[in-house]
Design a protein around this motif. Structure first.
Motif, PDB file in Angstrom:
ATOM      1  N   ARG A  60       0.844  -1.196   0.000  1.00 42.15           N
ATOM      2  CA  ARG A  60       0.000   0.000   0.000  1.00 42.15           C
ATOM      3  C   ARG A  60       0.877   1.243   0.000  1.00 42.15           C
ATOM      4  O   ARG A  60       2.068   1.182   0.280  1.00 42.15           O
ATOM      5  CB  ARG A  60      -0.950   0.013   1.184  1.00 42.15           C
ATOM      6  CG  ARG A  60      -0.316   0.256   2.518  1.00 42.15           C
ATOM      7  CD  ARG A  60      -1.362   0.282   3.644  1.00 42.15           C
ATOM      8  NE  ARG A  60      -0.736   0.569   4.913  1.00 42.15           N
ATOM      9  CZ  ARG A  60      -0.520   1.793   5.390  1.00 42.15           C
ATOM     10  NH1 ARG A  60      -0.890   2.844   4.698  1.00 42.15           N
ATOM     11  NH2 ARG A  60       0.067   1.965   6.553  1.00 42.15           N
ATOM     12  N   ILE A  61       0.225   2.354  -0.316  1.00 41.32           N
ATOM     13  CA  ILE A  61       0.902   3.646  -0.344  1.00 41.32           C
ATOM     14  C   ILE A  61       0.233   4.564   0.657  1.00 41.32           C
ATOM     15  O   ILE A  61      -0.997   4.618   0.739  1.00 41.32           O
ATOM     16  CB  ILE A  61       0.836   4.266  -1.756  1.00 41.32           C
ATOM     17  CG1 ILE A  61       1.560   3.375  -2.761  1.00 41.32           C
ATOM     18  CG2 ILE A  61       1.419   5.675  -1.759  1.00 41.32           C
ATOM     19  CD1 ILE A  61       1.396   3.813  -4.195  1.00 41.32           C
ATOM     20  N   GLU A  62       1.041   5.259   1.420  1.00 37.94           N
ATOM     21  CA  GLU A  62       0.556   6.219   2.420  1.00 37.94           C
ATOM     22  C   GLU A  62       1.042   7.611   2.017  1.00 37.94           C
ATOM     23  O   GLU A  62       2.237   7.817   1.828  1.00 37.94           O
ATOM     24  CB  GLU A  62       1.139   5.829   3.780  1.00 37.94           C
ATOM     25  CG  GLU A  62       0.812   6.727   4.911  1.00 37.94           C
ATOM     26  CD  GLU A  62       1.498   6.251   6.175  1.00 37.94           C
ATOM     27  OE1 GLU A  62       2.494   6.878   6.575  1.00 37.94           O
ATOM     28  OE2 GLU A  62       1.042   5.243   6.753  1.00 37.94           O
ATOM     29  N   VAL A  63       0.115   8.556   1.843  1.00 35.31           N
ATOM     30  CA  VAL A  63       0.458   9.923   1.446  1.00 35.31           C
ATOM     31  C   VAL A  63       0.057  10.862   2.572  1.00 35.31           C
ATOM     32  O   VAL A  63      -1.082  10.835   3.031  1.00 35.31           O
ATOM     33  CB  VAL A  63      -0.262  10.330   0.150  1.00 35.31           C
ATOM     34  CG1 VAL A  63       0.112  11.753  -0.254  1.00 35.31           C
ATOM     35  CG2 VAL A  63       0.023   9.358  -0.975  1.00 35.31           C
ATOM     36  N   ARG A  64       0.999  11.697   2.983  1.00 35.72           N
ATOM     37  CA  ARG A  64       0.734  12.692   4.029  1.00 35.72           C
ATOM     38  C   ARG A  64       1.328  14.030   3.623  1.00 35.72           C
ATOM     39  O   ARG A  64       2.403  14.076   3.010  1.00 35.72           O
ATOM     40  CB  ARG A  64       1.336  12.274   5.361  1.00 35.72           C
ATOM     41  CG  ARG A  64       0.662  11.051   5.936  1.00 35.72           C
ATOM     42  CD  ARG A  64       1.088  10.817   7.348  1.00 35.72           C
ATOM     43  NE  ARG A  64       0.416   9.627   7.857  1.00 35.72           N
ATOM     44  CZ  ARG A  64       0.725   9.043   8.970  1.00 35.72           C
ATOM     45  NH1 ARG A  64       1.701   9.509   9.716  1.00 35.72           N
ATOM     46  NH2 ARG A  64       0.062   7.962   9.368  1.00 35.72           N
ATOM     47  N   ALA A  65       0.656  15.088   3.998  1.00 35.01           N
ATOM     48  CA  ALA A  65       1.204  16.422   3.755  1.00 35.01           C
ATOM     49  C   ALA A  65       2.413  16.623   4.655  1.00 35.01           C
ATOM     50  O   ALA A  65       2.411  16.204   5.823  1.00 35.01           O
ATOM     51  CB  ALA A  65       0.149  17.482   4.058  1.00 35.01           C
ATOM     52  N   ALA A  66       3.455  17.214   4.109  1.00 27.90           N
ATOM     53  CA  ALA A  66       4.651  17.491   4.906  1.00 27.90           C
ATOM     54  C   ALA A  66       4.344  18.704   5.773  1.00 27.90           C
ATOM     55  O   ALA A  66       3.872  19.729   5.288  1.00 27.90           O
ATOM     56  CB  ALA A  66       5.829  17.772   3.988  1.00 27.90           C
ATOM     57  N   ASP A  67       4.578  18.584   7.052  1.00 31.41           N
ATOM     58  CA  ASP A  67       4.322  19.676   7.987  1.00 31.41           C
ATOM     59  C   ASP A  67       5.597  20.443   8.247  1.00 31.41           C
ATOM     60  O   ASP A  67       6.513  19.935   8.887  1.00 31.41           O
ATOM     61  CB  ASP A  67       3.774  19.134   9.320  1.00 31.41           C
ATOM     62  CG  ASP A  67       2.423  18.473   9.153  1.00 31.41           C
ATOM     63  OD1 ASP A  67       1.650  18.928   8.295  1.00 31.41           O
ATOM     64  OD2 ASP A  67       2.148  17.499   9.866  1.00 31.41           O
ATOM     65  N   PHE A  68       5.654  21.654   7.713  1.00 27.20           N
ATOM     66  CA  PHE A  68       6.796  22.523   7.946  1.00 27.20           C
ATOM     67  C   PHE A  68       6.312  23.750   8.715  1.00 27.20           C
ATOM     68  O   PHE A  68       5.343  24.387   8.294  1.00 27.20           O
ATOM     69  CB  PHE A  68       7.449  22.962   6.632  1.00 27.20           C
ATOM     70  CG  PHE A  68       8.087  21.844   5.884  1.00 27.20           C
ATOM     71  CD1 PHE A  68       9.256  21.250   6.347  1.00 27.20           C
ATOM     72  CD2 PHE A  68       7.532  21.361   4.712  1.00 27.20           C
ATOM     73  CE1 PHE A  68       9.850  20.215   5.649  1.00 27.20           C
ATOM     74  CE2 PHE A  68       8.120  20.334   4.011  1.00 27.20           C
ATOM     75  CZ  PHE A  68       9.284  19.761   4.486  1.00 27.20           C
ATOM     76  N   PRO A  69       6.956  24.088   9.810  1.00 25.38           N
ATOM     77  CA  PRO A  69       6.541  25.275  10.552  1.00 25.38           C
ATOM     78  C   PRO A  69       6.802  26.553   9.734  1.00 25.38           C
ATOM     79  O   PRO A  69       7.740  26.621   8.974  1.00 25.38           O
ATOM     80  CB  PRO A  69       7.416  25.249  11.806  1.00 25.38           C
ATOM     81  CG  PRO A  69       8.525  24.323  11.508  1.00 25.38           C
ATOM     82  CD  PRO A  69       8.079  23.420  10.399  1.00 25.38           C
ATOM     83  N   SER A  70       5.907  27.507   9.889  1.00 18.35           N
ATOM     84  CA  SER A  70       6.054  28.781   9.165  1.00 18.35           C
ATOM     85  C   SER A  70       7.046  29.675   9.856  1.00 18.35           C
ATOM     86  O   SER A  70       7.175  29.710  11.014  1.00 18.35           O
ATOM     87  CB  SER A  70       4.736  29.511   9.091  1.00 18.35           C
ATOM     88  OG  SER A  70       3.724  28.680   8.637  1.00 18.35           O
TER      89      SER A  70
END
Length: 70
Positions: A60-70
């Motif tokens: 399976r493939i897992e896609v997540r948004a990359a969390d970068f602090p502003s």
């Protein structure tokens, strides 16, 4: 474009007889959305592993948004 982290996951049977899930590869990509990120990562994974289909090495493939602090 947004940045996503795409993981290719594989279910394996450990030496203790229990099922475990391992990450075969983790790729960071830029794409408009999750679907686009998945497609870019599939192509990259197949090229790097010299495969015709990503499903040969992953379940399976897992896609997540990359969390970068502003």
């Amino acid at each position: 474009m947004s940045r996503f982290i795409v993981r290719f996951m594989k279910n394996v049977l450990g030496s203790n007889g229990r099922q475990a899930e391992i990450c075969q590869s983790c790729i960071e990509v830029d794409a408009v959305n999750e679907t686009g990120a998945e497609e870019v990562a599939k192509k990259s994974f197949c090229e790097s592993e010299e495969l015709t289909s990503w499903s040969v090495h992953a379940d399976r493939i897992e896609v997540r948004a990359a969390d970068f602090p502003s």
